[in-house]
Design an enzyme around this catalytic site. Structure first.
Site, PDB file in Angstrom:
ATOM      1  NE  ARG A 166     -28.416   2.294 -16.861  1.00 61.71           N
ATOM      2  CZ  ARG A 166     -27.971   3.142 -17.776  1.00 61.71           C
ATOM      3  NH1 ARG A 166     -26.722   3.576 -17.712  1.00 61.71           N
ATOM      4  NH2 ARG A 166     -28.741   3.544 -18.757  1.00 61.71           N
ATOM      5  NE  ARG A 169     -22.894  -3.485 -18.181  1.00 67.71           N
ATOM      6  CZ  ARG A 169     -22.792  -2.875 -19.358  1.00 67.71           C
ATOM      7  NH1 ARG A 169     -22.067  -3.413 -20.323  1.00 67.71           N
ATOM      8  NH2 ARG A 169     -23.407  -1.726 -19.567  1.00 67.71           N
ATOM      9  NE  ARG A 189     -27.114 -10.302 -18.013  1.00 63.18           N
ATOM     10  CZ  ARG A 189     -27.304 -11.308 -18.861  1.00 63.18           C
ATOM     11  NH1 ARG A 189     -27.164 -12.567 -18.465  1.00 63.18           N
ATOM     12  NH2 ARG A 189     -27.649 -11.071 -20.105  1.00 63.18           N
ATOM     13  CE1 TYR A 246     -34.006   1.989 -26.197  1.00 65.14           C
ATOM     14  CE2 TYR A 246     -35.512   3.275 -24.861  1.00 65.14           C
ATOM     15  CZ  TYR A 246     -34.227   2.887 -25.175  1.00 65.14           C
ATOM     16  OH  TYR A 246     -33.171   3.403 -24.472  1.00 65.14           O
TER      17      TYR A 246
END
Length: 344
Positions: free
Chosen positions: A24, A28, A37, A149
């Site tokens: 990652r 952010r 984004r 998921y």
């Protein structure tokens, strides 16, 4: 042409200092990512915009000079390619609709790469921009992780939206879960082949939900599908090295390293140094700095980096986190780690 340090390490070479990249690493914690984004409301739409996804992939490379870039995408693109609705709720994460029948998904599996061709376009853009000494990584979620998921998405519709529900399905309907895993092996193989064809030099298999599985379920849900996926990729002509990441597998990671024909094994935060050394005798390893420690910083961070370097630095090892970088990690802490290992 210079062979990237990451590729030399995965071939078993000791490259002086370990190659470094962070899971990652595009995200952010970077102000430039947050600005980018904000230009696209939907996360899936952002992932499937090749220009924007390529820019997100390249941002941490420009800032930190990591030894490898990993394509900006998401593990839940595969269910979308198989016909299951996928969306992200702001502040809550992914949501999935009702799971299509295994038969209908099986018909779509071979076309998963074509259905997600935007990821290939992203890889092509990044490869053109990336320096030749820096490796480009493609990835996919492992079959069991993606299945959790998909199954939980179905469970959520009937009011049982707990992650444990997917494991209960494995106990109650092993044949049905095995059929789903078979479809995911095939779809993931074609998706990863597309990525390799588009320029990915390494492929990583993220098994984010291997945690807590007893050994018999680990065999059925993790080991067997990984072995099948690796074999299928080689059948399809994919020759690039593979990194397997059975996160949370504890002592079973040694068996995984011994029996799964990946070229590297990623270790999670809880992996003891001694276990890592034993795995390292079988395969090059990757990991396993705690993302929370990276956020905390200070002398404790320095000590742990030094411990990892002392324990694993003499063998083939890729410096990385034991899980993804957190959104509020100070940039200065990343720079501090890179300087300490001699990568900046």
């Amino acid at each position: 042409m210079t062979t990237p340090r990451l590729l030399r390490t995965l071939a078993g070479e000791n490259t002086g200092r370990p190659p470094v990249w962070f899971m990652r690493q595009a995200g952010r914690y970077l102000p430039e990512y947050r600005e980018l984004r904000a230009t696209t409301p939907g996360f899936i739409e952002f992932c499937l915009d090749p220009e924007k996804a390529a820019e997100a992939t390249l941002q941490p490379m420009r800032r930190f000079g990591f030894d490898a870039a990993i394509v900006f995408a998401d593990i839940l693109l595969i269910p979308r390619a198989l016909g299951q609705d996928v969306w992200f709720e702001h502040g809550e994460g992914p949501r999935l609709g009702a799971m299509p029948s295994v038969e209908s998904m099986r018909e779509k599996a071979e076309g998963a790469g074509r259905a997600l061709s935007e990821v290939g376009e992203t890889l092509k853009i990044v490869r053109r921009e990336l320096e030749p000494e820096r490796a480009l990584i493609g990835f996919a979620g492992a079959p069991w992780t993606v299945a959790t998921y998909m199954l939980d998405g179905e469970a959520r519709l009937i009011g049982k939206g707990e992650r444990a529900q997917a494991r209960e399905y494995a106990y109650r309907d092993p044949d049905g879960v095995n059929a789903l895993l078979g479809v995911l092996v095939e779809a993931t193989a074609h998706y990863l082949k597309m990525q390799a064809d588009a320029g990915a030099q390494v492929l990583k298999i993220f098994e984010s939900w291997a945690e807590g599985l007893p050994d018999d379920l680990f065999e059925d849900l993790v080991m067997n599908p990984h072995q099948m996926l690796v074999a299928r990729l080689r059948e399809l002509g994919v020759t690039v090295p593979l990194i397997g990441f059975p996160r949370g597998s504890a002592a079973l990671v040694e068996d995984y390293a011994a029996r799964c024909a990946v070229q590297g094994v990623a270790l999670d935060t809880a992996c003891p140094l001694a276990v890592g050394r034993r795995v390292q005798k079988m395969r090059p390893i990757q990991g396993a700095l705690d993302p929370l420690l990276l956020r905390a910083g200070g002398a404790a961070l320095d000590r742990r980096v030094d411990q990892l370097m002392e324990a694993w630095g003499q063998g083939p090892w890729i410096f990385n986190l034991g899980h993804g970088i957190l959104p509020d990690v100070p940039i200065a802490h990343v720079e501090r780690v890179l300087k300490r290992i001699g990568a900046q």
